[in-house]
Design an enzyme around this catalytic site. Structure first.
Site, PDB file in Angstrom:
ATOM      1  N   ASP A 143       0.846  -1.300  -0.093  1.00  0.00           N
ATOM      2  CA  ASP A 143      -0.028   0.052  -0.230  1.00  0.00           C
ATOM      3  C   ASP A 143       0.896   1.232  -0.037  1.00  0.00           C
ATOM      4  O   ASP A 143       0.134   2.296  -0.115  1.00  0.00           O
ATOM      5  CB  ASP A 143      -0.776  -0.073   1.304  1.00  0.00           C
TER       6      ASP A 143
ATOM      7  N   TYR B 202     -14.118  -9.201   9.912  1.00  0.00           N
ATOM      8  CA  TYR B 202     -14.145  -9.868   8.380  1.00  0.00           C
ATOM      9  C   TYR B 202     -14.439 -11.025   8.292  1.00  0.00           C
ATOM     10  O   TYR B 202     -13.527 -11.941   8.432  1.00  0.00           O
ATOM     11  CB  TYR B 202     -12.852  -9.505   7.817  1.00  0.00           C
TER      12      TYR B 202
ATOM     13  N   ARG C 199     -14.081 -14.621   6.767  1.00  0.00           N
ATOM     14  CA  ARG C 199     -13.011 -15.052   5.924  1.00  0.00           C
ATOM     15  C   ARG C 199     -12.848 -16.419   6.199  1.00  0.00           C
ATOM     16  O   ARG C 199     -12.895 -17.097   7.234  1.00  0.00           O
ATOM     17  CB  ARG C 199     -11.860 -14.228   5.991  1.00  0.00           C
TER      18      ARG C 199
ATOM     19  N   LYS D 211     -15.738  -2.625  13.231  1.00  0.00           N
ATOM     20  CA  LYS D 211     -15.372  -2.247  11.784  1.00  0.00           C
ATOM     21  C   LYS D 211     -15.624  -3.169  10.940  1.00  0.00           C
ATOM     22  O   LYS D 211     -15.075  -4.184  10.942  1.00  0.00           O
ATOM     23  CB  LYS D 211     -13.914  -1.777  11.980  1.00  0.00           C
ATOM     24  N   VAL D 212     -16.535  -2.969   9.892  1.00  0.00           N
ATOM     25  CA  VAL D 212     -16.867  -3.771   8.822  1.00  0.00           C
ATOM     26  C   VAL D 212     -16.643  -3.500   7.459  1.00  0.00           C
ATOM     27  O   VAL D 212     -16.747  -2.172   7.316  1.00  0.00           O
ATOM     28  CB  VAL D 212     -18.203  -4.358   8.968  1.00  0.00           C
TER      29      VAL D 212
ATOM     30  N   ALA E 128     -15.062   0.208   6.900  1.00  0.00           N
ATOM     31  CA  ALA E 128     -13.791   0.151   6.366  1.00  0.00           C
ATOM     32  C   ALA E 128     -13.699   0.988   5.154  1.00  0.00           C
ATOM     33  O   ALA E 128     -14.936   0.927   4.243  1.00  0.00           O
ATOM     34  CB  ALA E 128     -13.080  -1.165   6.241  1.00  0.00           C
ATOM     35  N   GLY E 129     -12.784   1.806   4.895  1.00  0.00           N
ATOM     36  CA  GLY E 129     -12.673   2.896   3.659  1.00  0.00           C
ATOM     37  C   GLY E 129     -12.438   1.768   2.480  1.00  0.00           C
ATOM     38  O   GLY E 129     -12.913   2.162   1.292  1.00  0.00           O
TER      39      GLY E 129
ATOM     40  N   GLY F 261      -7.990   4.200   5.805  1.00  0.00           N
ATOM     41  CA  GLY F 261      -6.417   4.283   5.859  1.00  0.00           C
ATOM     42  C   GLY F 261      -5.768   4.522   4.448  1.00  0.00           C
ATOM     43  O   GLY F 261      -5.198   5.505   4.434  1.00  0.00           O
ATOM     44  N   ARG F 262      -5.817   3.750   3.358  1.00  0.00           N
ATOM     45  CA  ARG F 262      -5.119   3.754   2.056  1.00  0.00           C
ATOM     46  C   ARG F 262      -5.576   5.050   1.451  1.00  0.00           C
ATOM     47  O   ARG F 262      -4.854   5.844   0.934  1.00  0.00           O
ATOM     48  CB  ARG F 262      -5.503   2.686   1.467  1.00  0.00           C
TER      49      ARG F 262
END
Lengths: 307, 307, 307, 307, 307
Positions: free
Chosen positions: D48, D175, D177, D207-208, D238-239, D267-268
């Site tokens: 990233d 998350y 997974r 946070k999803v 989440a972004g 974040g990113r």
């Protein structure tokens, strides 16, 4: 004749003095160790104790204690539980508590070997305190090359430190084993690696199998790499399968003189004999390991009076 | 008649005295142990408690406590949780807390057996203190040959030490099991190995299956190797599947006289009977194990008044 | 009507008194338990809370607390984290903390189920102390027959002991599951085994699925073996999938009268209804379980005023 | 605008006051959280931070601290080790310690994901005490549906409790997974389940990932089920992958207004911009999340002066 | 020349002062680290110590201590057990205790690598206290991409914190390895990721392999991404396989000048030489790393007097 190494660093002064006392006791003031290995009742179950040429008194575990009591061994290595049962009647033996053991039932083809610590070092400390026995050290087996290597190295490193902190010797049985090393278990270069690993664990003695040459024959000269790699950690060879006493002494002479090992460990070759024979055998081993006598002198002890 | 062994070494004096008291209580001053095994509600779930020839009162776990209370058993071995529920009403029973148990749902073909310690020894200590019950010891099952052997040997070794430190007896159920020993579970040489292993764990009694000969028949003479291998750890045979009372007593006689075992353990053969029958059956076993009476005398008790 | 069992042995007197108080509170002085099960937000994720016939207010977890607060349930079982968030506003509810939970995402074909304890008993103790809530007990699910059975039995046994030591009830959800028992999960004999296992764990209540007959229909008479096997550990049946209220009450009547269960646990059949309907439904269940009223009387409560 | 929830129950009064102070600090008195996510240096390694449209200053981890220091973020979430290295120079940032992290090197096809807690809560407590930094909470990622779910739920539940006991917020990254949920990771119903699970863990924020519709497009309306299922645990999205700033704000508006989320995590989309651009971007996000300004107003901040 | 970073936050003042003293000692007041790596006796067993061009004195582990004692290394990294055996005679060496090690016997094709912590930090603390040696820090190897990554990251994070709490430096050996990264172990982007991960663990130095270009040749310019990603955690390259001294110095010059690394780690290139050659080699490395001398000047030291 080896020179006694100094106590390991990193422990209280009193523990250093205790370690030195235990070192002298176990090596009988000689700097060389005659370890009578008696952990086979778990490692080999009852296979070593009955049948074939095995003396009938070996069927009873007390036979081990009788030998260790009457013969001039440096220490007798066996499990704590057995010592707790017989120690009161054999209080003069210098004991080495073997802290892990496994059976031989699962073969490497099925699963790589793993052997975990039985008693905690706190339990060992309490056992020594309450029993009043002469416990000179602890032992632990590692299998470099096993898929469970990491767990065993972790346990081994911690117990070596804790043993020293209690003033006890630490002896590591180091046997490369597992699918990754199948067929190379007795290769001298690999055994040298295992001995060097033991020195990094901080143990006082590494007990290894004697290396074989390309024809599958023990070659004591190959021990040179092993002993060098171990540095100040002293190397003793496991006695291995039963053989004749003179043959054993011959191999021992080569290990000591050509291989410069610091003693020997022997189990089956001792306890599969009758008590008198076993004591005589131990007298001979003691003469060579502790008294540094020539093999010819030792052989004469095999037939004499066992006292 | 066996001679009572001394308390194990390595524990405080008070624990030694407590151990001796528990030993005499459990062996009813005879040095031989009549252990009523009652851990099957986990080990076999409800299979042993209903159906076929099983007495209808066996459907209720209280049946176990009623028998143990009225019959002259040396100790009644079951899980702590069950004792916590019934102990107040059956306060005179000498209890042995079985510390690990597993169900029989997963077969060896699917996965090797593993059974882990349920309560910590601190919980056991507190349970004894607060309950005021007569807890004479603890029990634990090991499966030599299982891929989880290392975990179980570690737990077993630690609990034997801690049990002794609390003055409790330690009894190890030792059953070779797992893919590595499939089909050999009742081989006398392997059972002897397991018994020797138990002695190295330091347990007071090894509970083993009676060995079978090549025709699948119990041969008490084969117990000779087993009892010898166990040394000062005493051997008792599991009772196994239900059978007729005379046949059971006949086998017991052989185990005691030919095999030199130090008592017996029996579960299903006791609790699958009605209370009066179970008590009579126990009277007979008690006569042979504890009173050292001949089988013929014991058989007469099977039909008498159960008191 | 069941008779209240005595507090388990092996805990301090004060803990015994606390246990008795919690027992009476949870069983509403009746000796029978109406447990409102609310752990599905983890066990079934959001599947039970939206869609189909589910009342729209069930989408919000507060719905569970509103019902438990207004309806005469014996205790409301859910995770500690949820209680920590809503408990201040619903302080009168008797809570049972469900200590392990897993999602249903991994099917048995992929991997046998395992569910581990979320909070330590020290955390539970502190939560009770600082929250001041009426926490009557703890719950834990075991899966006999899973390859992870040993880990869950170990956790369960320890938490039952620690719960009693804090004066809390211990309820075990016991569901045979795993490849080894596939297709037999609702077999009455297996469920009886699971209930007996729970009694050996020392739990106060075993929550089991109602057994099915060979046609896949619930047969309350099959509960006889289950209740007998559990002994003094009381058995309650899980409510299972949503059904009509009269059908639920009919099945409950059979469980109580033919099966002699000591109450019931119900989750989806309660919270998937609107608040007034849920309260009326609980009133009916309460009448039968706690008041021991006949089903016909209970049915009349389904349509009355919910207060 | 969300209403600030009360502190969780079950903790000392002083911890409640500390939690409230941290809550107000992290939500900037608004009840909504703008979390700057900075754990990608482990989660995504260097992917990233270099290449493509990534600003060159993002190659240096200090860039993260510079942004978090100059931009109006509610908290900056990253690993303790990084905070220990830069915190002295960026002492005003409200930090959230991300307690577990894993790399993305092992794909689900090879092995289900597992991420374990790095520092113990005792270490976290000491770090806060000695650093004097403004640590508002801790974060932890769970993967519902992974074969290691049980281990992660156990760690998560314990750390949520311990965080609250220290007066810290607890944020769970949830998350779905693992092989069992492959292809369904962004299904709204599954995400709602994960959010409900987080509420049962007792966390303050879940946070999803934003749910996708059947065409793979984010549909904020689907968040309704998610936010409802989480109850009093607040939901932030989440972004996700980098996008244009206006597009990000548009999606954020939908999440806040249609989905009723309580903030956002990004974040990113922040740190891949140059410092001035990142600050302007954060100003715009802050306006919408914390100041509840309309998107149109926020967009004007993207081009203004970054102060 | 690097600027000495400040002590990490989150530890007592006294630990900060101790950390600074250790930092200056290890970097010889230069801010750059010349680490002599001596953990190969476990990592590579005896392969590095005998045969081919290896000097014969390398067969004895004391050779490592002799070099470290006579040459101007910043610290000598090896296992605690070895230090405990030789430290008394080599008390002036600044030691770095390598806390985990594994053998190379199991290849990645068989099983992903795992290496666990040998001694606890409590044991390390006691060792330092009682030995009085100059221990400047601890080392630990992680394998990002291994299936056991989670266990190693957990141990690493905890020991970095505890090391700082004792005022010790923490150096992480970071080697991507495992089936998931096979063939990419020396890719610069992946190594940069590993270095960034180390910065998140909070370590002071990351020891990485020098990255290779597409032709398998070391390209120091590729270190730019690595050093940037590590931020304030300083990067040193492992020396790798033995090469000629001038070639080594040439590569080192590129790493320092093009890659901006903060020193170097070298093991085999040092200890496989005779003592005088090894000391001369170290003098040359020291000149470049610590004294920041040009390579040409350093090369002249290779042939001079070793003092």
């Amino acid at each position: 004749m080896s020179i006694a190494p100094q106590a390991p660093l990193g422990i209280p002064d009193e523990a250093q003095r205790q370690w030195e006392a235990n070192y002298h006791l176990a090596t009988q003031e000689s700097g060389r160790l005659f370890l009578m290995a008696g952990d086979q009742k778990v490692e080999h179950l009852n296979d070593d104790f009955i049948g074939g040429q095995v003396a009938s008194d070996d069927a009873d575990p007390e036979h081990l204690f009788q030998i260790a009591s009457e013969a001039p061994v440096g220490c007798f290595a066996t499990q704590l539980g057995l010592i707790a049962r017989y120690g009161r009647d054999y209080a003069k033996i210098p004991y080495l508590i073997k802290l892990n053991s496994k059976t031989h039932l699962i073969k490497t083809e099925q699963r790589d070997p793993v052997s975990l610590q039985w008693q905690s070092m706190t339990q060992v400390r309490d056992f020594i305190r309450y029993s009043g026995l002469r416990v000179v050290g602890v032992g632990y087996t590692i299998y470099p090359g096993s898929e469970w290597e990491a767990q065993m190295l972790q346990e081994a490193a911690q117990l070596v430190h804790d043993a020293h902190d209690l003033g006890l010797l630490a002896v590591i049985w180091a046997y490369p084993r597992g699918k990754a090393v199948h067929g190379r278990e007795e290769d001298s270069h690999l055994i040298a690696g295992a001995a060097g690993l033991v020195s990094c664990l901080g143990a006082d003695f590494a007990k290894v199998n004697p290396p074989l040459d390309n024809h599958g024959t023990m070659d004591a000269k190959l021990l040179g790499e092993v002993v060098a790699a171990a540095g100040r950690t002293q190397v003793i060879c496991a006695g291995g399968r039963e053989t004749t006493a003179p043959e054993f002494l011959h191999r021992l002479q080569e290990q000591l003189q050509l291989g410069h090992t610091a003693g020997c460990a022997t189990g089956r070759n001792v306890h599969q004999r009758s008590l008198p024979d076993a004591v005589r055998f131990c007298n001979a081993v003691h003469a060579m390991v502790v008294k540094n006598e020539p093999m010819e002198k030792a052989i004469t002890l095999l037939t004499g009076n066992s006292q």
